[in-house]
Motif scaffolding. Sequence first.
Motif, mmCIF file in Angstrom:
data_model
loop_
_atom_site.group_PDB
_atom_site.id
_atom_site.type_symbol
_atom_site.label_atom_id
_atom_site.label_comp_id
_atom_site.label_asym_id
_atom_site.label_seq_id
_atom_site.Cartn_x
_atom_site.Cartn_y
_atom_site.Cartn_z
ATOM 1 N N TRP A 411 34.786 34.667 48.005
ATOM 2 C CA TRP A 411 35.011 33.582 48.926
ATOM 3 C C TRP A 411 35.867 34.419 49.879
ATOM 4 O O TRP A 411 37.142 34.795 49.741
ATOM 5 N N PRO A 412 35.196 34.763 51.257
ATOM 6 C CA PRO A 412 35.901 35.619 52.085
ATOM 7 C C PRO A 412 36.814 34.758 53.305
ATOM 8 O O PRO A 412 36.527 33.757 53.412
ATOM 9 N N PHE A 413 37.454 35.653 54.031
ATOM 10 C CA PHE A 413 38.440 34.998 54.963
ATOM 11 C C PHE A 413 37.804 35.859 56.357
ATOM 12 O O PHE A 413 38.080 36.835 56.547
ATOM 13 N N VAL A 414 36.867 34.988 57.041
ATOM 14 C CA VAL A 414 36.420 35.634 58.141
ATOM 15 C C VAL A 414 36.908 34.901 59.437
ATOM 16 O O VAL A 414 37.348 33.825 59.468
ATOM 17 N N ASN A 415 37.247 35.675 60.410
ATOM 18 C CA ASN A 415 38.000 35.221 61.741
ATOM 19 C C ASN A 415 37.279 36.160 62.779
ATOM 20 O O ASN A 415 37.866 37.317 62.951
ATOM 21 N N MET A 416 36.607 35.548 63.729
ATOM 22 C CA MET A 416 36.085 36.414 64.918
ATOM 23 C C MET A 416 35.379 37.422 64.215
ATOM 24 O O MET A 416 34.413 37.247 63.479
ATOM 25 N N ASN A 417 35.669 38.694 64.663
ATOM 26 C CA ASN A 417 34.738 39.642 64.138
ATOM 27 C C ASN A 417 35.461 40.519 63.147
ATOM 28 O O ASN A 417 35.540 41.883 62.984
ATOM 29 N N ARG A 418 36.293 39.811 62.329
ATOM 30 C CA ARG A 418 37.054 40.522 61.308
ATOM 31 C C ARG A 418 36.952 39.962 59.855
ATOM 32 O O ARG A 418 36.693 38.507 60.113
ATOM 33 N N THR A 419 36.931 40.527 58.995
ATOM 34 C CA THR A 419 37.153 39.814 57.554
ATOM 35 C C THR A 419 38.401 40.418 57.003
ATOM 36 O O THR A 419 38.863 41.406 56.948
ATOM 37 N N HIS A 420 39.169 39.331 56.617
ATOM 38 C CA HIS A 420 40.515 39.648 55.932
ATOM 39 C C HIS A 420 40.345 39.730 54.430
ATOM 40 O O HIS A 420 39.859 39.084 53.690
ATOM 41 N N VAL A 421 41.241 40.639 53.896
ATOM 42 C CA VAL A 421 41.371 40.874 52.502
ATOM 43 C C VAL A 421 42.577 40.526 51.750
ATOM 44 O O VAL A 421 43.651 41.264 52.341
ATOM 45 N N VAL A 422 42.962 39.107 51.601
ATOM 46 C CA VAL A 422 44.417 38.554 51.183
ATOM 47 C C VAL A 422 44.399 37.925 50.033
ATOM 48 O O VAL A 422 44.363 36.810 50.038
ATOM 49 N N PRO A 423 43.891 38.474 48.979
ATOM 50 C CA PRO A 423 43.899 37.885 47.560
ATOM 51 C C PRO A 423 45.325 37.645 47.173
ATOM 52 O O PRO A 423 46.200 37.991 47.741
ATOM 53 N N PRO A 424 45.587 36.784 46.169
ATOM 54 C CA PRO A 424 46.614 36.659 45.361
ATOM 55 C C PRO A 424 47.600 37.856 45.282
ATOM 56 O O PRO A 424 47.018 38.775 44.743
ATOM 57 N N CYS A 425 48.745 38.042 45.369
ATOM 58 C CA CYS A 425 49.601 39.230 45.035
ATOM 59 C C CYS A 425 49.683 39.288 43.617
ATOM 60 O O CYS A 425 50.225 40.481 43.245
ATOM 61 N N THR A 426 49.000 38.445 42.772
ATOM 62 C CA THR A 426 49.031 38.829 41.180
ATOM 63 C C THR A 426 47.722 39.130 40.697
ATOM 64 O O THR A 426 47.575 39.523 39.551
ATOM 65 N N ILE A 427 46.914 39.741 41.934
ATOM 66 C CA ILE A 427 45.458 40.112 41.484
ATOM 67 C C ILE A 427 45.685 41.403 40.776
ATOM 68 O O ILE A 427 46.524 42.221 40.748
ATOM 69 N N THR A 428 44.628 41.338 39.585
ATOM 70 C CA THR A 428 44.541 42.490 38.841
ATOM 71 C C THR A 428 43.765 43.593 39.382
ATOM 72 O O THR A 428 42.912 43.493 40.344
ATOM 73 N N GLU A 429 43.913 44.936 38.690
ATOM 74 C CA GLU A 429 43.017 45.892 39.347
ATOM 75 C C GLU A 429 41.554 45.566 39.000
ATOM 76 O O GLU A 429 40.631 45.862 39.754
ATOM 77 N N THR A 430 41.112 44.943 37.857
ATOM 78 C CA THR A 430 39.989 44.474 37.612
ATOM 79 C C THR A 430 39.404 43.647 38.542
ATOM 80 O O THR A 430 38.233 43.892 39.059
ATOM 81 N N GLU A 431 40.168 42.653 38.891
ATOM 82 C CA GLU A 431 39.865 41.635 39.863
ATOM 83 C C GLU A 431 39.459 42.053 41.128
ATOM 84 O O GLU A 431 38.679 41.879 41.867
ATOM 85 N N ALA A 432 40.378 43.088 41.616
ATOM 86 C CA ALA A 432 40.277 43.707 42.889
ATOM 87 C C ALA A 432 38.999 44.501 43.148
ATOM 88 O O ALA A 432 38.314 44.532 44.018
ATOM 89 N N LYS A 433 38.656 45.409 41.944
ATOM 90 C CA LYS A 433 37.510 46.054 42.209
ATOM 91 C C LYS A 433 36.418 45.148 42.277
ATOM 92 O O LYS A 433 35.273 45.454 42.776
ATOM 93 N N GLU A 434 36.258 44.061 41.461
ATOM 94 C CA GLU A 434 35.489 43.034 41.470
ATOM 95 C C GLU A 434 35.186 42.512 43.107
ATOM 96 O O GLU A 434 33.921 42.550 43.325
ATOM 97 N N GLY A 435 36.262 42.286 43.478
ATOM 98 C CA GLY A 435 36.190 41.667 44.835
ATOM 99 C C GLY A 435 35.524 42.823 45.817
ATOM 100 O O GLY A 435 34.861 42.648 46.819
#
Length: 451
Positions: A411-435
Amino acid sequence: MTPQIDPRAGAAVKAADRAHVFHSWSAQDLIDPLAVAGAEGSYFWDYDGNRYLDFTSGLVFTNIGYQHPKVVAAIQEQAATLTTFAPAFAVEARSEAARLIAERTPGDLDKIFFTNGGADAVEHAVRMARIHTGRPKVLSAYRSYHGGTQQAVNITGDPRRWASDGAAAGVVHFWAPFLYRSRFYAETEQQECERALEHLETTIAFEGPGTIAAVVLETIPGTAGIMVPPRGYLAGVRDLCDKYGIVFVLDEVMAGFGRTGEWFAADLFEVTPDLMTFAKGVNSGYVPLGGVAVSGRIAETFGKRPYPGGLTYSGHPLACAAAVATIDVMAQEGVVANAAVVGAQVIEPGLRELAERHPSVGEVRGVGMFWALELVKNRESREPLVPYNAAGEANAPMVAFAAAAKAHGLWPFVNMNRTHVVPPCTITETEAKEGLAALDAALSVADEYTE
């Protein structure tokens, strides 16, 4: 938690929403909200069993993820003890939340005025500054967002302001530094910093220093594009405010409570404002809460003079109990450090690698769990993928990009011509790589619109 499939329940939720809920920032007949069945950690899911990795953290507030059991338990315990109480009384949850926040704010920001969220925190910070100085004007930056209430939205420096801006709010906008799209013809970060500060001081001079109550800045602008200011800029603003007797307000509603890999983004720049607003991550949005951290100098103004402002639910016990539990969880589980480490070791190198391969990525910028990709039609000219404030057919490339991300479980965060990468601060390395893998697939769709 395993998602339970129940399409009929989802259809009922959607029908009731469409019949009765009036959504913010939306043309009501043109939206199709997803019916959410549940959430846990970094994920949420719908009634059809589709699960999404949340790279938006809700609206950049679930810093500890969804349904953290210790925070849920704290809310339940507080509800059983003292569900609510008027703000004029001393209540344990309120006092403890204020103490824990004050321990982490920079400098002498030791008094905490609680609000219901970030917008009213900005409203009250501006009111405090105006009364403290006896001056009417407020300066704020283009490419900024400070909230949807009347004063806060006028302080905002993006198109969400336009419909409410009657030019009577006493707000003057200026250009803050952003080298990628520099308004100062700068070629280096140092030039951008110096020229942006010169521009601000010139604005102050021409507006009349004795008329300006406050300069309000997001420490790191959020939905406007996560433009990390160059080293020395915020310190320079601090110096200008001191020089002209102006109150310096930092808005940490989005950047605060671990989002940047520090408790507050101000810590990255070793700057202490006179007033600092917060909300969102203070309790991961589990119960609405915001506030203003007040310096000793401003607090002294109201030592024997009543502060003319308040809220019925200021420091609500349930919200404050959630804040106490959230701050304890962040300290005990190393959430702030996790944001810094995963951001530096996984998110940043992963995004930069994507930028090398995808012509639609013009720039990668950010820190901690606070990143943005600037999407462009042409890397050389830096023409945005979609025009400024695009809608309808003009925004089709961003719509296609977002749809591709969702199709790959992100589920992305898009605004105008940007996509933001702002997952929970608890995200794991595995989850980050999945994203990052899902983002890779979605960027291939954005690439189709490049020249």
